[in-house]
Write a protein that holds these residues in place. Sequence first.
Motif, PDB file in Angstrom:
ATOM      1  N   ASP A 124       0.838  -1.208   0.000  1.00  0.00           N
ATOM      2  CA  ASP A 124       0.000   0.000   0.000  1.00  0.00           C
ATOM      3  C   ASP A 124       0.870   1.254   0.000  1.00  0.00           C
ATOM      4  OD1 ASP A 124      -2.366  -1.467   0.084  1.00  0.00           O
ATOM      5  OD2 ASP A 124      -2.523  -1.368   2.275  1.00  0.00           O
ATOM      6  N   LEU A 125       0.570   2.166  -0.912  1.00  0.00           N
ATOM      7  CA  LEU A 125       1.186   3.501  -0.936  1.00  0.00           C
ATOM      8  C   LEU A 125       0.077   4.479  -0.593  1.00  0.00           C
ATOM      9  CD1 LEU A 125       3.420   5.585  -1.551  1.00  0.00           C
ATOM     10  CD2 LEU A 125       2.750   5.448  -3.967  1.00  0.00           C
ATOM     11  N   LEU A 126       0.254   5.216   0.478  1.00  0.00           N
ATOM     12  CA  LEU A 126      -0.763   6.131   0.990  1.00  0.00           C
ATOM     13  C   LEU A 126      -0.179   7.532   1.072  1.00  0.00           C
ATOM     14  CD1 LEU A 126      -3.641   6.325   2.295  1.00  0.00           C
ATOM     15  CD2 LEU A 126      -2.497   5.960   4.496  1.00  0.00           C
ATOM     16  N   VAL A 127      -0.960   8.519   0.595  1.00  0.00           N
ATOM     17  CA  VAL A 127      -0.562   9.921   0.686  1.00  0.00           C
ATOM     18  C   VAL A 127      -1.640  10.654   1.479  1.00  0.00           C
ATOM     19  CG1 VAL A 127      -0.018  12.039  -0.578  1.00  0.00           C
ATOM     20  CG2 VAL A 127       0.633   9.802  -1.531  1.00  0.00           C
ATOM     21  N   ILE A 128      -1.245  11.151   2.648  1.00  0.00           N
ATOM     22  CA  ILE A 128      -2.118  11.946   3.506  1.00  0.00           C
ATOM     23  C   ILE A 128      -1.814  13.413   3.185  1.00  0.00           C
ATOM     24  CG2 ILE A 128      -2.702  12.521   5.901  1.00  0.00           C
ATOM     25  CD1 ILE A 128      -3.238   9.593   5.321  1.00  0.00           C
ATOM     26  N   PRO A 129      -2.832  14.198   2.761  1.00  0.00           N
ATOM     27  CA  PRO A 129      -2.540  15.571   2.337  1.00  0.00           C
ATOM     28  C   PRO A 129      -2.099  16.478   3.488  1.00  0.00           C
ATOM     29  CG  PRO A 129      -4.907  15.203   2.385  1.00  0.00           C
ATOM     30  CD  PRO A 129      -4.257  13.879   2.667  1.00  0.00           C
ATOM     31  N   GLU A 130      -1.314  17.487   3.153  1.00  0.00           N
ATOM     32  CA  GLU A 130      -0.930  18.472   4.165  1.00  0.00           C
ATOM     33  C   GLU A 130      -2.196  19.154   4.671  1.00  0.00           C
ATOM     34  OE1 GLU A 130       0.417  22.569   2.326  1.00  0.00           O
ATOM     35  OE2 GLU A 130       1.378  20.935   1.228  1.00  0.00           O
ATOM     36  N   GLY A 131      -2.210  19.441   5.980  1.00  0.00           N
ATOM     37  CA  GLY A 131      -3.322  20.179   6.573  1.00  0.00           C
ATOM     38  C   GLY A 131      -4.470  19.330   7.088  1.00  0.00           C
ATOM     39  N   ILE A 132      -4.511  18.029   6.769  1.00  0.00           N
ATOM     40  CA  ILE A 132      -5.587  17.170   7.283  1.00  0.00           C
ATOM     41  C   ILE A 132      -5.201  16.669   8.667  1.00  0.00           C
ATOM     42  CG2 ILE A 132      -4.711  15.007   6.287  1.00  0.00           C
ATOM     43  CD1 ILE A 132      -7.609  14.183   5.725  1.00  0.00           C
ATOM     44  N   TYR A 133      -6.162  16.652   9.580  1.00  0.00           N
ATOM     45  CA  TYR A 133      -5.900  16.078  10.893  1.00  0.00           C
ATOM     46  C   TYR A 133      -5.902  14.562  10.769  1.00  0.00           C
ATOM     47  CZ  TYR A 133      -6.551  20.662  13.027  1.00  0.00           C
ATOM     48  OH  TYR A 133      -6.421  21.980  13.382  1.00  0.00           O
ATOM     49  N   HIS A 134      -4.925  13.936  11.397  1.00  0.00           N
ATOM     50  CA  HIS A 134      -4.772  12.489  11.306  1.00  0.00           C
ATOM     51  C   HIS A 134      -3.946  11.981  12.482  1.00  0.00           C
ATOM     52  CE1 HIS A 134      -1.052  13.989   9.533  1.00  0.00           C
ATOM     53  NE2 HIS A 134      -0.520  12.816   9.810  1.00  0.00           N
TER      54      HIS A 134
END
Length: 182
Positions: A124-134
């Motif tokens: 799995d390659l996952l990209v969490i965008p800048e600025g999203i709470y996680h």
Amino acid sequence: MRAYYYDNLEGDQRLPHDYVPSRPVSTENLKSLGVKFWTIPVEGYEVEIDRIAAQEGYKNRDMINVSKEGFGDARLYETKIKGFFEEHMHEDEEIRYILSGSGFFDVRETPSDSWIRIAVHPGDLLVIPEGIYHRFTLDMANNIKALRLFKDEPKWIPYNRSAETDINPHRLGYLSTIGVGA
């Protein structure tokens, strides 16, 4: 990769925390939040990762081994795991390709403020965008090895959720990108 709504019940963060019955989250919903993902077989992954890195502008990379052995110290490991699970955002994308092990990335759905849990496994390659709470946690296997990709110099600076991060320019830019807010 599998995504579903987090049940918010008390208990070990490493458990699945899936509703019964499950409440799956569609790929379209994840894309509307700016989350990107690919599935790339681990064997021979380098060619496809290099192609995506060139396409997306990812110039740097390193490896992270999140496990007791990887950190070499049980106390450091426990501190890191607790820190990863604090709700935060980054001013850069968080890009992870899973080489071995497994874990969970939780992202905040906006504007509902619900948690969406994304289970990641090798390939799995996952990209969490800048600025999203996680936040992130391991699962009960307690280990994950991942390739981290970066647009610029490698860095990982978390900004824990607060009134200050709610007005951070990267947070506001994210909200604008997904069509929420002013």
